[in-house]
Design a protein around this motif. Structure first.
Motif, short mmCIF file in Angstrom:
data_model
loop_
_atom_site.label_atom_id
_atom_site.label_comp_id
_atom_site.label_asym_id
_atom_site.label_seq_id
_atom_site.Cartn_x
_atom_site.Cartn_y
_atom_site.Cartn_z
N LEU A 26 49.49 56.55 47.95
CA LEU A 26 48.44 56.85 48.93
C LEU A 26 48.80 56.18 50.25
O LEU A 26 49.26 55.03 50.27
CB LEU A 26 47.09 56.33 48.42
CG LEU A 26 45.86 56.63 49.26
CD1 LEU A 26 45.53 58.12 49.19
CD2 LEU A 26 44.66 55.82 48.76
N ILE A 27 48.60 56.90 51.33
CA ILE A 27 48.82 56.34 52.66
C ILE A 27 47.49 55.78 53.16
O ILE A 27 46.48 56.48 53.20
CB ILE A 27 49.34 57.41 53.64
CG1 ILE A 27 50.68 57.97 53.16
CG2 ILE A 27 49.49 56.83 55.04
CD1 ILE A 27 51.18 59.16 53.97
N THR A 28 47.49 54.49 53.51
CA THR A 28 46.28 53.85 54.05
C THR A 28 46.53 53.45 55.50
O THR A 28 47.69 53.46 55.96
CB THR A 28 45.91 52.60 53.24
OG1 THR A 28 46.72 51.49 53.68
CG2 THR A 28 46.11 52.81 51.74
N ILE A 62 51.78 39.84 50.48
CA ILE A 62 51.13 40.94 49.76
C ILE A 62 50.23 41.69 50.73
O ILE A 62 49.51 41.08 51.54
CB ILE A 62 50.31 40.40 48.58
CG1 ILE A 62 51.25 39.82 47.52
CG2 ILE A 62 49.44 41.49 47.96
CD1 ILE A 62 50.54 39.01 46.44
N ASN A 63 50.25 43.02 50.67
CA ASN A 63 49.42 43.83 51.56
C ASN A 63 48.04 44.01 50.92
O ASN A 63 47.72 45.08 50.38
CB ASN A 63 50.09 45.18 51.83
CG ASN A 63 49.49 45.87 53.04
OD1 ASN A 63 48.37 45.61 53.43
ND2 ASN A 63 50.25 46.78 53.63
N TYR A 64 47.25 42.97 50.96
CA TYR A 64 45.95 42.97 50.29
C TYR A 64 45.03 44.08 50.82
O TYR A 64 44.34 44.75 50.04
CB TYR A 64 45.26 41.61 50.47
CG TYR A 64 46.00 40.46 49.83
CD1 TYR A 64 45.84 40.17 48.48
CD2 TYR A 64 46.83 39.63 50.59
CE1 TYR A 64 46.51 39.09 47.90
CE2 TYR A 64 47.50 38.55 50.01
CZ TYR A 64 47.34 38.29 48.67
OH TYR A 64 48.00 37.24 48.09
N ARG A 65 45.02 44.27 52.12
CA ARG A 65 44.13 45.29 52.68
C ARG A 65 44.53 46.69 52.23
O ARG A 65 43.66 47.50 51.88
CB ARG A 65 44.11 45.20 54.21
CG ARG A 65 43.34 43.99 54.71
CD ARG A 65 43.00 44.11 56.17
NE ARG A 65 44.19 44.15 57.03
CZ ARG A 65 44.16 44.30 58.34
NH1 ARG A 65 43.00 44.44 58.97
NH2 ARG A 65 45.28 44.29 59.05
N ALA A 66 45.81 46.97 52.21
CA ALA A 66 46.25 48.29 51.77
C ALA A 66 45.88 48.52 50.31
O ALA A 66 45.41 49.61 49.93
CB ALA A 66 47.76 48.45 51.96
N ILE A 68 43.43 47.15 48.43
CA ILE A 68 41.99 47.33 48.21
C ILE A 68 41.50 48.63 48.85
O ILE A 68 40.66 49.34 48.27
CB ILE A 68 41.19 46.12 48.75
CG1 ILE A 68 41.59 44.85 47.99
CG2 ILE A 68 39.70 46.38 48.63
CD1 ILE A 68 41.31 44.89 46.50
N TRP A 69 42.03 48.97 50.00
CA TRP A 69 41.65 50.23 50.64
C TRP A 69 42.01 51.41 49.73
O TRP A 69 41.20 52.32 49.53
CB TRP A 69 42.36 50.37 51.99
CG TRP A 69 41.99 51.60 52.78
CD1 TRP A 69 42.48 52.87 52.60
CD2 TRP A 69 41.05 51.69 53.85
NE1 TRP A 69 41.91 53.73 53.51
CE2 TRP A 69 41.03 53.04 54.29
CE3 TRP A 69 40.23 50.77 54.50
CZ2 TRP A 69 40.22 53.47 55.34
CZ3 TRP A 69 39.44 51.21 55.55
CH2 TRP A 69 39.43 52.54 55.96
N ALA A 70 43.22 51.39 49.19
CA ALA A 70 43.65 52.47 48.30
C ALA A 70 42.77 52.54 47.06
O ALA A 70 42.38 53.64 46.62
CB ALA A 70 45.12 52.27 47.90
N ILE A 71 42.45 51.38 46.50
CA ILE A 71 41.60 51.35 45.31
C ILE A 71 40.23 51.94 45.60
O ILE A 71 39.67 52.70 44.81
CB ILE A 71 41.48 49.88 44.80
CG1 ILE A 71 42.79 49.46 44.12
CG2 ILE A 71 40.31 49.71 43.84
CD1 ILE A 71 42.86 47.99 43.78
N LYS A 72 39.68 51.61 46.75
CA LYS A 72 38.38 52.17 47.16
C LYS A 72 38.48 53.68 47.39
O LYS A 72 37.61 54.46 46.97
CB LYS A 72 37.89 51.47 48.42
CG LYS A 72 36.53 51.95 48.93
CD LYS A 72 35.41 51.50 48.03
CE LYS A 72 34.04 51.85 48.63
NZ LYS A 72 32.91 51.38 47.79
N THR A 264 32.59 51.73 54.97
CA THR A 264 33.11 53.06 55.29
C THR A 264 34.63 53.04 55.32
O THR A 264 35.24 52.07 55.77
CB THR A 264 32.61 53.53 56.67
OG1 THR A 264 32.96 52.57 57.66
CG2 THR A 264 31.09 53.71 56.65
N LEU A 265 35.23 54.12 54.82
CA LEU A 265 36.68 54.27 54.85
C LEU A 265 37.11 54.91 56.16
O LEU A 265 36.33 55.61 56.79
CB LEU A 265 37.14 55.14 53.67
CG LEU A 265 37.00 54.49 52.29
CD1 LEU A 265 37.20 55.52 51.20
CD2 LEU A 265 38.02 53.36 52.13
#
Length: 265
Positions: A26-28, A62-66, A68-72, A264-265
């Motif tokens: 997934l691209i975030t 680690i790209n933590y934001r990417a 969690i964003w992908a998981i959401k 919001t995403l």
């Protein structure tokens, strides 16, 4: 829909607890994320190895934001994460499992919010219960069912890494009330809470921290202890997924940002 995610920490890289595993990406806005998807107990589950499948990503990169964003984005509502930790608490011995319920953040260079002003604005996140109490209860019930001893709570001290902590730092953390020390749970737990996802981590004690341990610390020691207990932690995750209800929840994790109109995403 994929409603459960497993974030595997050190020593937990293999998604073989799942059936019919496939790889997706997934691209975030923060970078690309590759993850595995499979089934277990009639539930569709995503699996992300936090450090990469070959442990090639150090904790501070680690790209933590990417992640969690992908998981959401794929619809996940509940995350079970694993962390390898050192112990400051003599009651939490190497090989023990702990359901942490609080953290002390000593990271230095990590972004811990999706809201940094601009178009997304600014939010002030309450982290009184950053670790989902409902999900922690489910994991604890799973441990009881399997006869696995697990500490119900603990304070996780997160340091920047990738070096281990000094004995002086460990002494300070202990005075401040820390039980365990690791390098990855912050900002992961904060971002998951901000994204209104139920989150809990199963911490496994791999060693006593510097100044408490009788020996110098090594990464090999961490891997050796994890390897000896990896089947137990996998069984605990599997049982937790079996017991997990996706229809109802007694927590308020999905309403974390209600004051700001929701995530919001």
């Amino acid at each position: 829909m994929i409603e459960i995610a497993i974030i595997g920490g050190t020593g937990v890289y293999d998604p073989k607890i799942l059936n019919n595993v496939s790889e997706e990406s997934l691209i975030t806005p923060y970078g690309d994320v590759t993850y595995k998807v499979g089934n277990y107990a009639g539930k569709k589950i995503a699996f992300i190895p936090r450090h990469g499948k070959h442990h090639s990503i150090p904790p501070h990169k680690i790209n933590y934001r990417a992640n969690i964003w992908a998981i959401k984005k794929i619809g996940v509502r509940k995350i079970i994460a694993t962390t390898a930790v050192g112990s400051l608490n003599p009651l939490m011995k190497p090989g023990d499992f702990v359901l942490i319920d609080q953290f002390l953040d000593f990271t230095k260079n990590r972004i811990s919010s999706f809201y940094e002003g601009g178009d997304r604005g600014v939010v002030h996140l309450d982290v009184t219960e950053a670790y989902c109490p409902d999900l922690r209860k489910t994991i604890h019930t799973a441990a009881d069912t399997l006869g696995i001893s697990i500490h119900k709570q603990g304070v996780y001290v997160c340091t920047e890494g990738p070096r281990f902590e000094s004995p002086a730092e460990i002494k300070m953390f202990s005075i401040l009330g820390g039980d365990l020390v690791g390098m990855t749970n912050v900002p992961e737990v904060v971002l998951a809470h901000e994204a209104e996802i139920c989150y809990s981590t199963i911490s496994m004690v791999t060693n006593y921290a510097a100044g408490i341990s009788k020996n110098n610390l090594t990464h090999g020691e961490v891997l050796e202890t994890m390897a000896a207990n990896v089947d137990t932690i996998k069984n605990l995750i599997m049982k937790s997924i079996e017991l997990m209800s996706l229809e109802e929840s007694n927590c308020t994790c999905a309403e974390t940002l209600s004051e700001f109109g929701g995530f919001t995403l």
